[in-house]
Design an enzyme around this catalytic site. Structure first.
Site, mmCIF file in Angstrom:
data_model
loop_
_atom_site.group_PDB
_atom_site.id
_atom_site.type_symbol
_atom_site.label_atom_id
_atom_site.label_comp_id
_atom_site.label_asym_id
_atom_site.label_seq_id
_atom_site.Cartn_x
_atom_site.Cartn_y
_atom_site.Cartn_z
ATOM 1 N N LYS A 75 0.826 -1.214 0.000
ATOM 2 C CA LYS A 75 0.000 0.000 0.000
ATOM 3 C C LYS A 75 0.856 1.257 0.000
ATOM 4 O O LYS A 75 0.647 2.175 -0.808
ATOM 5 C CB LYS A 75 -0.926 0.013 1.219
ATOM 6 C CG LYS A 75 -1.932 -1.120 1.254
ATOM 7 C CD LYS A 75 -2.884 -0.987 2.430
ATOM 8 C CE LYS A 75 -2.178 -1.009 3.760
ATOM 9 N NZ LYS A 75 -1.483 -2.282 4.025
ATOM 10 N N GLU A 118 1.875 6.913 11.043
ATOM 11 C CA GLU A 118 3.039 6.475 10.269
ATOM 12 C C GLU A 118 4.177 6.063 11.192
ATOM 13 O O GLU A 118 4.371 6.634 12.264
ATOM 14 C CB GLU A 118 3.543 7.628 9.385
ATOM 15 C CG GLU A 118 2.703 7.880 8.166
ATOM 16 C CD GLU A 118 3.059 6.923 7.056
ATOM 17 O OE1 GLU A 118 4.049 7.133 6.360
ATOM 18 O OE2 GLU A 118 2.318 5.933 6.904
ATOM 19 N N ARG A 119 4.969 5.089 10.743
ATOM 20 C CA ARG A 119 6.229 4.799 11.426
ATOM 21 C C ARG A 119 7.225 5.899 11.073
ATOM 22 O O ARG A 119 7.178 6.477 9.984
ATOM 23 C CB ARG A 119 6.771 3.439 10.994
ATOM 24 C CG ARG A 119 5.822 2.285 11.251
ATOM 25 C CD ARG A 119 6.354 1.007 10.644
ATOM 26 N NE ARG A 119 5.407 -0.106 10.785
ATOM 27 C CZ ARG A 119 4.425 -0.373 9.946
ATOM 28 N NH1 ARG A 119 4.253 0.405 8.871
ATOM 29 N NH2 ARG A 119 3.609 -1.382 10.152
#
Length: 438
Positions: A139, A165-166
């Site tokens: 993705k 988000e990381r």
């Protein structure tokens, strides 16, 4: 949290503590003097009895041309190395959607340059498209490739919103945008995974507020890329639990549908410009009946489903052609030829899917000649719909390709006509147009 005077209204921003103040949003009024809030910043060091200040307004973020090329957090504060923004116009992050009479009703296809999307699930200008898939099926890579393809050709503003988000993914996204040379027309907003749920719950509204300025004031089209809508729902569930609400089905918050609609209904076209959204939606345990996934489906005009099975076969992008859909795939919207070719491609791939069990048990030679021809075309279509990406060149060693829709339709028509039945199917794997195979 109690007040001597009248309690502040819902969604008001409060500041608590000294120095780097803790920012709180009012989510419930327990009586005329007591409110319950959720923190959008860490609360370490906050003590009972400390003073709380009412800012007199909801959270405000900067808008305008000065935000282009910068990276922001949920509060509209810059988190890149460019320093603080100059003083300018600000807006509340909680805005109503455009009134119905202001919304545009015409449908127009937005070309991406990715064959599998443009042919089988075309995106709508001013619409909402979802990229559905479990963990590790591609993705985020597909979102990054869309930025690379569309930001350079897109005559407007690109805005990336990272929800949950990381840190690694955020750093890679900033680097990809700068290396693609489109940073001056791009805004990046992040509510990272390590931030409190209050920040992740509101970062989507921050990004939309900045996008709405360009649509409504600058009259520019906006391409909004969101990664990941499921993290927004997840943050809402955490906030709901902190507020003491009873959970609903499968542990989700009872207000999930309302919260998702408040975000999604602001994404639309007006007579002057459009906000087009491409949203990644994580599918927990590959379960497409999960309530968060089902509610997200209802808001979308196109659904691009990523398949773990295709990813395991090395067919990238791992888009499932039989499960991906688009409301634009009608003769009125895309033309009779495009609709017919997309239907024939799906039909050919569906027949191959039905024959896979027979092939596995008895072998390809036991099929009739007509079925063998269909299987040959289907396998060539599967491989043709793969595509090398610019953002993965360093991993695959293959140069990225961008294929115009007209060329992709011509190529599919040639494969369906059996023109490439004598060409080894491996030569159609990871190419741009069919000219590369020849």
């Amino acid at each position: 949290m109690s007040f001597d005077g009248r309690a502040p209204p819902l969604r008001q921003l409060l500041l608590a503590g000294t120095g780097s103040a803790v920012r709180l949003e009012v989510l419930a009024q327990l009586d005329h003097h007591v409110v319950r809030c959720v923190a959008a910043t860490p609360v370490q060091g906050l003590a009972r009895g400390e003073a709380v200040r009412d800012t007199g307004a909801p959270l405000q973020v900067p808008v305008g041309p000065q935000v282009l090329g910068r990276v922001f957090n949920v509060f509209g504060e810059t988190i890149d190395e460019g320093g603080a923004l100059p003083a300018g116009q600000t807006r509340s992050i909680l805005q109503p959607p455009p009134r119905l009479e202001r919304q545009a009703v015409a449908s127009e296809v937005l070309e991406t340059g990715i064959k599998a999307i443009d042919v089988l699930s075309p995106l709508e200008r001013g619409g909402k498209a979802g990229l559905f898939g479990g963990a590790g099926v591609g993705k985020t890579v597909l979102i990054a490739e869309l930025i690379h393809h569309m930001a350079a050709r897109h005559h407007g503003v690109s805005l990336f919103c990272g929800i949950g988000e990381r840190s690694r993914e955020a750093e890679e996204m900033v680097r990809d945008v700068r290396e693609a040379g489109v940073a001056d027309h791009t805004v990046l907003v992040f509510g990272q995974m390590n931030e409190p749920p209050g920040a992740r719950f509101r970062v989507g509204h921050t990004a939309l507020t900045m996008a709405e300025y360009f649509r409504d004031e600058a009259k520019q089209d906006v391409l909004l890329l969101i990664d990941n809508v499921f993290r927004f729902v997840q943050a809402g569930a955490e906030v709901s639990g902190l507020m003491g609400r009873l959970s609903s089905r499968m542990g989700y918050q009872p207000t999930m549908a309302t919260e998702l609609a408040e975000l999604q209904e602001r994404i639309t076209s007006t007579a002057d410009a459009a906000i087009t959204a491409v949203q990644a939606v994580y599918v927990p345990a590959d379960d497409f009946t999960d309530p968060a996934v089902v509610h997200a489906f209802g808001h979308l005009s196109a659904s691009v489903v990523l398949s773990r099975e295709r990813a395991a076969q090395g067919l990238y992008p791992a888009i499932d052609p039989l499960r991906s859909t688009s409301a634009m795939l009608t003769p009125i919207a895309v033309g009779e030829r495009h609709e017919r070719l997309a239907r024939e491609v799906r039909q050919t791939l569906a027949i191959y899917e039905d024959l896979k069990d027979i092939i596995a048990m008895l072998g390809l030679e036991e099929l009739s000649e007509e079925d063998q021809r269909v299987v040959g075309r289907a396998r060539r279509l599967e491989r043709y719909l793969t595509q090398p990406f610019f953002v993965t060149e360093q991993f695959t060693g293959k140069t990225g390709a961008l294929v115009p829709l007209a060329r992709a339709l011509d190529d599919c028509e040639r494969i369906l006509a059996g023109e490439f039945s004598d060409v080894p199917e491996g030569r159609l794997y990871m190419i741009g147009s069919l000219d590369d195979a020849l």
